[in-house]
Design a protein around this motif. Structure first.
Motif, PDB file in Angstrom:
ATOM      1  N   ASP A  20      14.940 -22.199 -13.307  1.00  0.00           N
ATOM      2  CA  ASP A  20      13.479 -22.172 -13.323  1.00  0.00           C
ATOM      3  C   ASP A  20      12.893 -22.249 -11.914  1.00  0.00           C
ATOM      4  N   LYS A  21      13.712 -22.549 -10.943  1.00  0.00           N
ATOM      5  CA  LYS A  21      13.220 -22.625  -9.561  1.00  0.00           C
ATOM      6  C   LYS A  21      13.368 -21.277  -8.851  1.00  0.00           C
ATOM      7  N   LEU A  80      14.448 -16.957  -9.020  1.00  0.00           N
ATOM      8  CA  LEU A  80      14.154 -15.821  -9.883  1.00  0.00           C
ATOM      9  C   LEU A  80      15.381 -15.460 -10.730  1.00  0.00           C
ATOM     10  N   ASP A 110      12.899 -17.782  -4.579  1.00  0.00           N
ATOM     11  CA  ASP A 110      12.423 -18.764  -5.555  1.00  0.00           C
ATOM     12  C   ASP A 110      11.225 -18.165  -6.297  1.00  0.00           C
ATOM     13  N   ARG A 111      10.615 -18.948  -7.181  1.00  0.00           N
ATOM     14  CA  ARG A 111       9.550 -18.399  -8.053  1.00  0.00           C
ATOM     15  C   ARG A 111       8.308 -17.987  -7.264  1.00  0.00           C
ATOM     16  N   GLU A 112       8.202 -18.499  -6.022  1.00  0.00           N
ATOM     17  CA  GLU A 112       7.051 -18.095  -5.196  1.00  0.00           C
ATOM     18  C   GLU A 112       7.416 -16.983  -4.227  1.00  0.00           C
ATOM     19  N   GLY A 113       8.637 -16.506  -4.311  1.00  0.00           N
ATOM     20  CA  GLY A 113       9.057 -15.418  -3.425  1.00  0.00           C
ATOM     21  C   GLY A 113       9.659 -15.890  -2.108  1.00  0.00           C
ATOM     22  N   LYS A 114       9.817 -17.185  -1.943  1.00  0.00           N
ATOM     23  CA  LYS A 114      10.404 -17.700  -0.700  1.00  0.00           C
ATOM     24  C   LYS A 114      11.931 -17.616  -0.787  1.00  0.00           C
ATOM     25  N   TYR A 164      14.011 -23.047  -1.864  1.00  0.00           N
ATOM     26  CA  TYR A 164      13.199 -23.863  -2.757  1.00  0.00           C
ATOM     27  C   TYR A 164      13.315 -25.312  -2.296  1.00  0.00           C
TER      28      TYR A 164
END
Ligand code: GN1
Ligand code: MG
Length: 365
Positions: free
Chosen positions: A3-4, A6, A88-92, A95
């Protein structure tokens, strides 16, 4: 972690990957769209890498550059020839968890093996792979890569750290390492060989890997081709001598880096020849005469540096390298120092082999 990062699936299996001295590494498989996909999650060691964001900025640029070049050359199996970062889920490319720890995720590359001890032919392909990797990075555009660890291969600084550790001796271990301390002190002058040559402009700064340990290359399990260079944390400005040195240091001895039977620790000249041929063959388009001249001295210096790093860490109570016994770092240090003795004894032969390799490659390009 799914979940952290992609990853759209359910965790089905997880295990710990051992071997590296620095990070905590886990392999995890997820069921995604009816398929099992495997990833490598790493908790970045912040004691060692104090600026993980800059570190990951370097890694992202490096893998993107190598990937673009592989794609342009239409190479087969491209996904297995360079690491793939999973955002990660924000595109970084990392995480940050609740404890403030930094994590990153790569796609796992299937059907590969790593080695700690190699044959001539594996040494040749691995050395060529590292040389090739550095060649691919020579035209990386944009700002200079960050120095992810300051003074990483500054051997004089490493020597100063050793002297401090000997003086302070916080764990009362100096007495147990008297022979090794004497060995290091007797050779202190070699510490500045590379830094002086760089300061005087003799040796050019380039983007190099900086940690070309044999176990930092993935071999295809069937063809034994050196597929992918890993451990990109120290890809940054440095000297080609550093890379050649770690190849020699970690490949030419027919034993592991922590082998305690020192009779098994020496430079096997046949493997040294394979390393020289492999590395020079893949770097000959850009290595200067001066860089060639510093390959053998550099191998001794960096083996010395690694030995004194292990010794320093032993004296400081094993704060840096992972250990599995109290004398682990001292054993590693003894091993490196034995390797230095072997290089000192065979130095002329090593120089002759490099010269032969140069002649061979220049005459039959
Ligand atoms: C560390 O991470 P690993 O195990 O590939 C170290 C190298 C040393 C090596 C000695 C960031 O490499 O510099 O040469 O151990 N990496 C770092 O085995 O310090
Ligand atoms: Mg490694």
């Amino acid at each position: 972690m799914a979940d952290k990062f992609l990853i759209d699936g359910r965790l089905v299996k997880t295990s710990t990957l051992v071997g590296g001295h620095i990070h905590d590494t886990y392999v995890a498989s997820y069921l995604e769209d009816g398929r099992i996909n495997t990833y490598v999650h790493q908790r970045i060691n912040r004691n060692v890498f104090q600026d993980p964001i800059r570190l990951m900025d370097n890694v992202s640029r490096v893998v993107a550059h190598v990937r673009a070049k592989l794609e342009r050359s239409n190479c087969v199996d491209g996904n297995r020839r360079v690491l793939t970062l999973v955002p990660d889920r924000e595109g970084k490319p990392y995480y940050i968890d609740k404890e403030g720890e930094y994590w990153r995720t790569y796609r796992y590359i299937d059907n590969v093996v790593t080695h700690d001890v190699v044959t001539r032919s594996l040494a040749h392909v691995a050395a060529a792979a590292f040389g090739n990797f550095v060649g691919l990075l020579q035209d990386l555009s944009g700002p200079r890569l960050h120095e992810t660890i300051l003074n990483f291969h500054n051997t004089p600084k490493r020597y100063q750290n050793l002297c401090r550790a000997i003086d302070n001796d916080p764990h009362n271990r100096a007495e147990t390492a008297r022979t090794e301390i004497d060995f290091a002190v007797a050779r202190q002058e070699m510490a500045s060989i590379l830094t002086s040559a760089q300061a005087s402009g003799e040796l050019p700064e380039r983007i190099v890997h900086n940690d070309t340990k044999i176990n930092n290359v993935l071999f295809d399990i069937r063809s034994e081709e050196a597929l992918c260079v890993i451990d990109l944390d120290t890809v940054m400005p440095g000297l080609t001598a550093y890379d050649f040195a770690d190849l020699v240091r970690t490949m030419t001895s027919p034993s592991r880096e922590d082998e305690c039977d020192l009779n098994q620790v020496y430079v096997d000249l046949a493997i040294f020849e394979a390393v020289s041929d492999g590395y020079l063959g893949s770097t000959r388009s850009f290595l200067s005469e001066q860089e060639l001249a510093f390959l053998v001295p550099g191998a001794i210096v960096i083996t010395y540096e690694t030995g004194i790093r292990f010794l320093t860490d032993y004296l400081q109570g094993d704060a840096y390298f992972k250990v599995n016994r109290p004398t682990h770092n001292l054993d590693r240090c003894r091993n490196q120092f034995k390797l230095i003795s072997s290089m000192e004894a065979q130095r002329n032969a090593m120089e002759a082999i490099v010269k032969r390799a140069i002649r061979r490659l220049r005459w039959h390009p």
